[in-house]
Write a protein that holds these residues in place. Structure first.
Motif, PDB file in Angstrom:
ATOM      1  N   GLU A 233      20.032  22.924  49.872  1.00 47.81           N
ATOM      2  CA  GLU A 233      18.953  22.208  50.555  1.00 47.81           C
ATOM      3  C   GLU A 233      18.456  21.028  49.719  1.00 47.81           C
ATOM      4  O   GLU A 233      18.147  19.954  50.250  1.00 47.81           O
ATOM      5  CB  GLU A 233      17.812  23.174  50.859  1.00 47.81           C
ATOM      6  CG  GLU A 233      16.732  22.584  51.735  1.00 47.81           C
ATOM      7  CD  GLU A 233      15.674  23.607  52.109  1.00 47.81           C
ATOM      8  OE1 GLU A 233      14.879  23.321  53.015  1.00 47.81           O
ATOM      9  OE2 GLU A 233      15.637  24.690  51.476  1.00 47.81           O
TER      10      GLU A 233
ATOM     11  N   LYS B  65      18.342  17.163  51.048  1.00 50.45           N
ATOM     12  CA  LYS B  65      17.092  16.418  51.198  1.00 50.45           C
ATOM     13  C   LYS B  65      17.094  15.145  50.364  1.00 50.45           C
ATOM     14  O   LYS B  65      16.584  14.099  50.800  1.00 50.45           O
ATOM     15  CB  LYS B  65      15.905  17.311  50.826  1.00 50.45           C
ATOM     16  CG  LYS B  65      15.597  18.377  51.871  1.00 50.45           C
ATOM     17  CD  LYS B  65      14.357  19.181  51.503  1.00 50.45           C
ATOM     18  CE  LYS B  65      13.990  20.161  52.608  1.00 50.45           C
ATOM     19  NZ  LYS B  65      12.773  20.949  52.266  1.00 50.45           N
TER      20      LYS B  65
ATOM     21  N   ASP C 163      16.595  11.509  51.997  1.00 46.38           N
ATOM     22  CA  ASP C 163      15.511  10.644  51.511  1.00 46.38           C
ATOM     23  C   ASP C 163      16.040   9.264  51.130  1.00 46.38           C
ATOM     24  O   ASP C 163      15.371   8.249  51.353  1.00 46.38           O
ATOM     25  CB  ASP C 163      14.820  11.283  50.303  1.00 46.38           C
ATOM     26  CG  ASP C 163      14.001  12.509  50.668  1.00 46.38           C
ATOM     27  OD1 ASP C 163      13.724  12.700  51.869  1.00 46.38           O
ATOM     28  OD2 ASP C 163      13.655  13.289  49.755  1.00 46.38           O
TER      29      ASP C 163
ATOM     30  N   LYS D 176      19.595  28.238  56.263  1.00 43.96           N
ATOM     31  CA  LYS D 176      18.466  27.325  56.460  1.00 43.96           C
ATOM     32  C   LYS D 176      18.814  26.193  57.423  1.00 43.96           C
ATOM     33  O   LYS D 176      18.267  25.093  57.329  1.00 43.96           O
ATOM     34  CB  LYS D 176      18.022  26.755  55.099  1.00 43.96           C
ATOM     35  CG  LYS D 176      17.394  27.800  54.191  1.00 43.96           C
ATOM     36  CD  LYS D 176      16.671  27.155  53.029  1.00 43.96           C
ATOM     37  CE  LYS D 176      15.899  28.194  52.231  1.00 43.96           C
ATOM     38  NZ  LYS D 176      15.123  27.577  51.124  1.00 43.96           N
TER      39      LYS D 176
ATOM     40  N   ASP E  42      15.860  24.497  59.104  1.00 40.88           N
ATOM     41  CA  ASP E  42      15.082  23.684  58.166  1.00 40.88           C
ATOM     42  C   ASP E  42      15.750  22.325  57.941  1.00 40.88           C
ATOM     43  O   ASP E  42      15.070  21.300  57.835  1.00 40.88           O
ATOM     44  CB  ASP E  42      14.928  24.406  56.825  1.00 40.88           C
ATOM     45  CG  ASP E  42      14.087  25.664  56.926  1.00 40.88           C
ATOM     46  OD1 ASP E  42      13.265  25.749  57.859  1.00 40.88           O
ATOM     47  OD2 ASP E  42      14.255  26.563  56.080  1.00 40.88           O
ATOM     48  N   LEU E  43      17.077  22.327  57.852  1.00 38.60           N
ATOM     49  CA  LEU E  43      17.813  21.079  57.656  1.00 38.60           C
ATOM     50  C   LEU E  43      17.608  20.145  58.846  1.00 38.60           C
ATOM     51  O   LEU E  43      17.367  18.944  58.684  1.00 38.60           O
ATOM     52  CB  LEU E  43      19.311  21.360  57.481  1.00 38.60           C
ATOM     53  CG  LEU E  43      19.740  22.304  56.358  1.00 38.60           C
ATOM     54  CD1 LEU E  43      21.268  22.386  56.288  1.00 38.60           C
ATOM     55  CD2 LEU E  43      19.183  21.857  55.009  1.00 38.60           C
TER      56      LEU E  43
ATOM     57  N   THR F  75      15.140  20.211  61.120  1.00 40.14           N
ATOM     58  CA  THR F  75      13.733  19.802  61.216  1.00 40.14           C
ATOM     59  C   THR F  75      13.413  18.680  60.232  1.00 40.14           C
ATOM     60  O   THR F  75      12.680  17.736  60.560  1.00 40.14           O
ATOM     61  CB  THR F  75      12.800  21.005  60.950  1.00 40.14           C
ATOM     62  OG1 THR F  75      13.052  22.015  61.932  1.00 40.14           O
ATOM     63  CG2 THR F  75      11.344  20.595  61.024  1.00 40.14           C
ATOM     64  N   TYR F  76      13.955  18.756  59.021  1.00 38.65           N
ATOM     65  CA  TYR F  76      13.712  17.733  58.008  1.00 38.65           C
ATOM     66  C   TYR F  76      14.216  16.367  58.481  1.00 38.65           C
ATOM     67  O   TYR F  76      13.515  15.356  58.336  1.00 38.65           O
ATOM     68  CB  TYR F  76      14.398  18.121  56.701  1.00 38.65           C
ATOM     69  CG  TYR F  76      13.959  17.296  55.514  1.00 38.65           C
ATOM     70  CD1 TYR F  76      12.750  17.569  54.875  1.00 38.65           C
ATOM     71  CD2 TYR F  76      14.737  16.248  55.035  1.00 38.65           C
ATOM     72  CE1 TYR F  76      12.333  16.821  53.779  1.00 38.65           C
ATOM     73  CE2 TYR F  76      14.331  15.492  53.950  1.00 38.65           C
ATOM     74  CZ  TYR F  76      13.124  15.780  53.329  1.00 38.65           C
ATOM     75  OH  TYR F  76      12.716  15.022  52.251  1.00 38.65           O
TER      76      TYR F  76
ATOM     77  N   LYS G 116      12.050  14.972  61.386  1.00 38.71           N
ATOM     78  CA  LYS G 116      10.794  14.372  60.929  1.00 38.71           C
ATOM     79  C   LYS G 116      10.993  12.979  60.345  1.00 38.71           C
ATOM     80  O   LYS G 116      10.041  12.192  60.262  1.00 38.71           O
ATOM     81  CB  LYS G 116      10.133  15.289  59.895  1.00 38.71           C
ATOM     82  CG  LYS G 116       9.549  16.557  60.505  1.00 38.71           C
ATOM     83  CD  LYS G 116       8.904  17.445  59.458  1.00 38.71           C
ATOM     84  CE  LYS G 116       8.283  18.688  60.085  1.00 38.71           C
ATOM     85  NZ  LYS G 116       7.669  19.593  59.078  1.00 38.71           N
ATOM     86  N   LYS G 117      12.239  12.681  59.949  1.00 37.83           N
ATOM     87  CA  LYS G 117      12.560  11.337  59.441  1.00 37.83           C
ATOM     88  C   LYS G 117      12.942  10.383  60.585  1.00 37.83           C
ATOM     89  O   LYS G 117      13.287   9.229  60.346  1.00 37.83           O
ATOM     90  CB  LYS G 117      13.733  11.416  58.454  1.00 37.83           C
ATOM     91  CG  LYS G 117      13.446  12.218  57.197  1.00 37.83           C
ATOM     92  CD  LYS G 117      12.595  11.451  56.215  1.00 37.83           C
ATOM     93  CE  LYS G 117      12.456  12.200  54.893  1.00 37.83           C
ATOM     94  NZ  LYS G 117      11.668  11.439  53.896  1.00 37.83           N
TER      95      LYS G 117
ATOM     96  N   SER H 223      13.398  22.993  66.661  1.00 31.91           N
ATOM     97  CA  SER H 223      13.780  22.187  65.493  1.00 31.91           C
ATOM     98  C   SER H 223      13.832  20.698  65.796  1.00 31.91           C
ATOM     99  O   SER H 223      13.783  19.870  64.887  1.00 31.91           O
ATOM    100  CB  SER H 223      15.145  22.639  64.965  1.00 31.91           C
ATOM    101  OG  SER H 223      16.185  22.241  65.844  1.00 31.91           O
TER     102      SER H 223
END
Length: 340
Positions: free
Chosen positions: A79, A83, A87, A109, A112-113, A115-116, A119-120, A144
């Motif tokens: 993860e 990330k 970023d 996960k 989670d991947l 969703t991250y 959000k970007k 997600s």
């Protein structure tokens, strides 16, 4: 509104001025490179495929994951590495694919991947055999923010489906699809855009109309008919379709098979996208399934360093010089047209 139009508008909604300018830079450098025969690159990738894992529950005959034929190790993407890469690239990146080899839903996960990235403001997609889409995972998929869900369904009856999806259960695929459709309605969500992907091979080619009807009845948004890549195609294969439209190969006069496409010395994919394996290796495209053409390592350098680095420049130069001399390109029918 047409579901494909809605999906297209959703993708367009992710385009920012920075991402649009980046796309212009990539297109202009690609066309300049084609004309000048010199590899230049003025942008960063529009699309990236992340490999959550190489693990898979099925044994598909033309898939390295299914055949367990990799020389590279099997594992799960970290993860932290993921990330850090997101970023670095998010401002100019538009399209993120959570798939290369393996079954993405096996990553612990996975949500989670997604969703991250959501959000970007990235457009996110994945491809799955749908065996893990129980009610809870289907709900989490919708929550997600995943934009596109490709479900592999290569047969409308179990006996046909399992000829390619070895070890698979068609009813689990249909159950998973129903769960996704249900939760889209329950949560009043237009995403993910659900696609039935039908890999057309000889054993299932008679079910093309049936899969279209099945998708319509279930409320699936789209059906994608995909041609199959056959590794040892020269002597023919029981998987090569008899319907010429859906075959990448043609039979020559001497009885052997050859790829229909002629080799062209350029490849759009080398300018706009790449693949990052679960352990951080950066490879040119999805045809490099065993990561033989490793162009960088995200554990040792930034993406910008390797994307603009000498290895990538040299690989793009070799494509322009003679694409047919690159082994993985010899069985490739993609990337030679910008809008393909």
């Amino acid at each position: 509104m047409n579901k494909n139009i809605k999906d297209g508008l959703n993708l367009l909604s992710k385009v920012t001025p920075t991402r649009a300018w980046n796309a212009i830079q990539i297109l202009s450098s690609y066309f300049y490179s084609k004309v000048s025969r010199r590899p230049v690159h003025w942008g960063m990738p529009i699309a990236i495929s992340f490999e959550p894992t190489t693990s898979c529950n099925l044994r598909c005959p033309e898939c390295p994951s299914g055949l367990r034929s990799f020389s590279r190790p099997t594992g799960m993407m970290e993860e932290k590495l993921y990330k850090r890469t997101i970023d670095e690239l998010a401002d100019r990146l538009l399209y993120l694919i959570f798939y290369f080899q393996g079954e993405p839903y096996l990553h612990p996960k996975f949500f989670d991947l997604v969703t991250y990235a959501n959000k970007k403001g990235l457009y996110t997609a994945t491809s799955t055999n749908a065996h893990y889409l129980n009610d809870d995972r289907a709900r989490k998929t919708v929550e997600s923010g995943l934009d596109r869900l490709i479900i592999s369904i290569d047969g409308t009856t179990q006996d046909v489906y399992e000829q390619y999806r070895v070890g698979g259960n068609l009813e689990k695929v249909l159950e998973g699809t129903r769960n996704i459709i249900k939760w889209k309605k329950e949560l009043n969500s237009s995403t993910p855009h659900v696609i039935f992907q039908f890999l057309v091979v000889k054993p299932n080619e008679h079910q093309i109309d049936e899969v279209k009807q099945l998708a319509l009845e279930m409320g699936v948004d789209e059906v994608g008919l995909k041609t199959a890549q056959i590794y040892d195609y020269e002597e023919g294969s029981d998987l090569i379709p008899t319907i010429d439209k859906y075959s990448r190969y043609k039979k020559e006069k001497e009885g052997k098979y050859a790829i229909k496409n002629k080799f062209i010395d350029h490849c759009w994919k080398m300018w706009h996208s790449c693949v990052i394996t679960w352990d951080g290796a950066v490879v040119p495209c999805c045809f490099d399934k065993d990561a033989e053409y490793k162009l960088g390592d995200m554990k040792q350098e930034t993406f910008t360093q390797l994307w603009k680095g000498e290895k990538y420049r040299a690989f793009r130069a070799s494509l322009i010089k003679s694409r047919s001399e690159i082994e993985m390109c010899k069985n490739c029918t993609e990337g030679t047209q910008v809008w393909a």
